[in-house]
Scaffold this active site. Structure first.
Site, mmCIF file in Angstrom:
data_model
loop_
_atom_site.group_PDB
_atom_site.id
_atom_site.type_symbol
_atom_site.label_atom_id
_atom_site.label_comp_id
_atom_site.label_asym_id
_atom_site.label_seq_id
_atom_site.Cartn_x
_atom_site.Cartn_y
_atom_site.Cartn_z
ATOM 1 N N LYS A 50 0.845 -1.206 0.000
ATOM 2 C CA LYS A 50 0.000 0.000 0.000
ATOM 3 C C LYS A 50 0.874 1.247 0.000
ATOM 4 O O LYS A 50 0.604 2.210 -0.724
ATOM 5 C CB LYS A 50 -0.943 -0.008 1.220
ATOM 6 C CG LYS A 50 -2.051 -1.041 1.089
ATOM 7 C CD LYS A 50 -2.872 -1.205 2.356
ATOM 8 C CE LYS A 50 -3.816 -2.399 2.201
ATOM 9 N NZ LYS A 50 -4.581 -2.687 3.414
ATOM 10 N N GLN A 94 -5.133 -1.752 9.523
ATOM 11 C CA GLN A 94 -4.850 -3.016 8.839
ATOM 12 C C GLN A 94 -5.419 -4.185 9.648
ATOM 13 O O GLN A 94 -5.147 -4.314 10.838
ATOM 14 C CB GLN A 94 -3.327 -3.167 8.644
ATOM 15 C CG GLN A 94 -2.913 -4.401 7.879
ATOM 16 C CD GLN A 94 -3.390 -4.384 6.418
ATOM 17 O OE1 GLN A 94 -3.339 -3.368 5.742
ATOM 18 N NE2 GLN A 94 -3.885 -5.521 5.958
ATOM 19 N N ASP A 117 -11.353 2.600 3.746
ATOM 20 C CA ASP A 117 -11.643 1.184 3.486
ATOM 21 C C ASP A 117 -13.152 0.955 3.364
ATOM 22 O O ASP A 117 -13.585 -0.134 2.984
ATOM 23 C CB ASP A 117 -11.078 0.296 4.618
ATOM 24 C CG ASP A 117 -9.689 -0.248 4.290
ATOM 25 O OD1 ASP A 117 -9.334 -0.271 3.090
ATOM 26 O OD2 ASP A 117 -8.965 -0.646 5.220
#
Ligand code: NDP
Length: 284
Positions: A50, A94, A117
């Site tokens: 990422k 994460q 997200d």
């Protein structure tokens, strides 16, 4: 019939180049805060990917690598500070988190306007009620890949194998919004092959290597293989038996090189989206 391979790596590179051009016009670099708790090796690899992709398009990343023994309250306070920080455009935590932390509560703490997200219930609620919000990255990736080979989905039959909040449910909703008729299959679905064989569009997100074989596929179907598994030789493979469906599927995404690189790119696209919306609001 020759099965077309939908190249996610190539499409992701094209979209990243477009995002880079867009970011170059901004007055400052958009900023993504990445919260990584503990030392899960797979998570560390994902985070590195990422960061590398973000750097490529000019998005600044602040990585916060936190102790695996961090308490839930401390993590929540930390995220609240990021919510308040005006220089941070997007926040991701994460997953998976160490088992003593409640991922749902942690994700719920992220400001929905910074939730790149798209996994907090406010953003998922917006998706399911047809209002604009941030959409989860893997479902967005699936739709981009489908559109490469099938721009108009109106009236098509779509089957999604899997019903997680991360992938299955939101991708089903996006297909529904695109005027597909959808069937959502899961581990209790009977006669899975029969169900899958009705699909013009088959999205598989079950996490079972080679769950889907030739007998599951309607001739000409577009298959999006979301699964990431390791086979007996330790190699990465999808949920679909890629070799077995050649010649019957119309198109398929490979694993690796399909949904994975596109998912990361959709995260960057969400960061850019947040930056743009913030600046529109500021001007209004
Ligand atoms: P989950 O484990 O949360 O969900 C799996 C879903 O598949 C469940 O709904 C489950 O049904 C269903 N399922 C499991 N076994 C079967 C079966 N034999 N037949 C039919 N349905 C079945 O996984 P995720 O949704 O988080 O991820 C799915 C896969 O996608 C994983 O391999 C993951 O690694 C990968 N992934 C890949 C990403 C990428 O960027 N490429 C991003 C995210 C995930 P039930 O609800 O009944 O248990």
């Amino acid at each position: 019939m020759k099965t077309k391979i939908i190249d996610g790596k190539k499409l992701a590179a094209t979209i990243r180049a477009q995002l880079k051009e867009q970011v170059e016009q901004f007055s400052r670099a958009p900023k993504l805060a990445v919260v990584l708790v503990g030392d899960n090796p797979a998570s560390q690899i994902y985070v590195r990917h990422k960061m590398k992709s973000a750097a490529e398009v000019g998005i600044e990343v602040d990585l916060f690598h936190l102790s695996p023994v961090l308490t839930q309250d401390s993590l929540i306070s930390f995220i609240r500070e990021l919510n308040q920080n005006k220089t941070v455009d997007g926040i991701i935590v994460q997953l998976p988190l160490p088992s003593h932390l409640d991922a749902f509560k942690v994700l719920e703490t992220i400001d929905p306007e910074k939730d790149v997200d798209g996994l907090c219930s406010s953003n998922l609620g917006k998706l399911f009620t047809g209002r604009p919000g941030l959409v989860p990255c893997t479902p967005l990736a699936c739709m981009e890949l489908i559109h490469q080979v099938c721009p108009n989905l109106e009236g098509l039959q779509a089957v999604v194998v899997g019903r997680s909040c991360l992938v299955g449910k939101p991708v089903g909703q996006l297909l529904l919004e695109s005027q597909c008729t959808i069937t959502q299959a899961h581990s209790h679905t009977q006669r899975l092959a029969e169900v899958c064989k009705t699909a013009d569009i088959l999205v598989v997100a079950a996490g079972h290597p080679h769950l889907i074989g030739r007998e599951h596929v309607k001739p000409g179907a577009v298959i999006i293989d979301v699964g990431i598994n390791r086979n007996a030789d330790g190699k990465i493979c999808g949920d679909v038996d890629f070799d077995a469906v050649q010649g019957v599927a119309g198109a398929i995404t490979p694993v690796p090189g399909g949904v994975g690189p596109m998912t990361v790119t959709m995260l960057l696209s969400n960061v850019v989206k947040v930056y743009v919306q913030k600046n529109i609001k500021k001007k209004a």
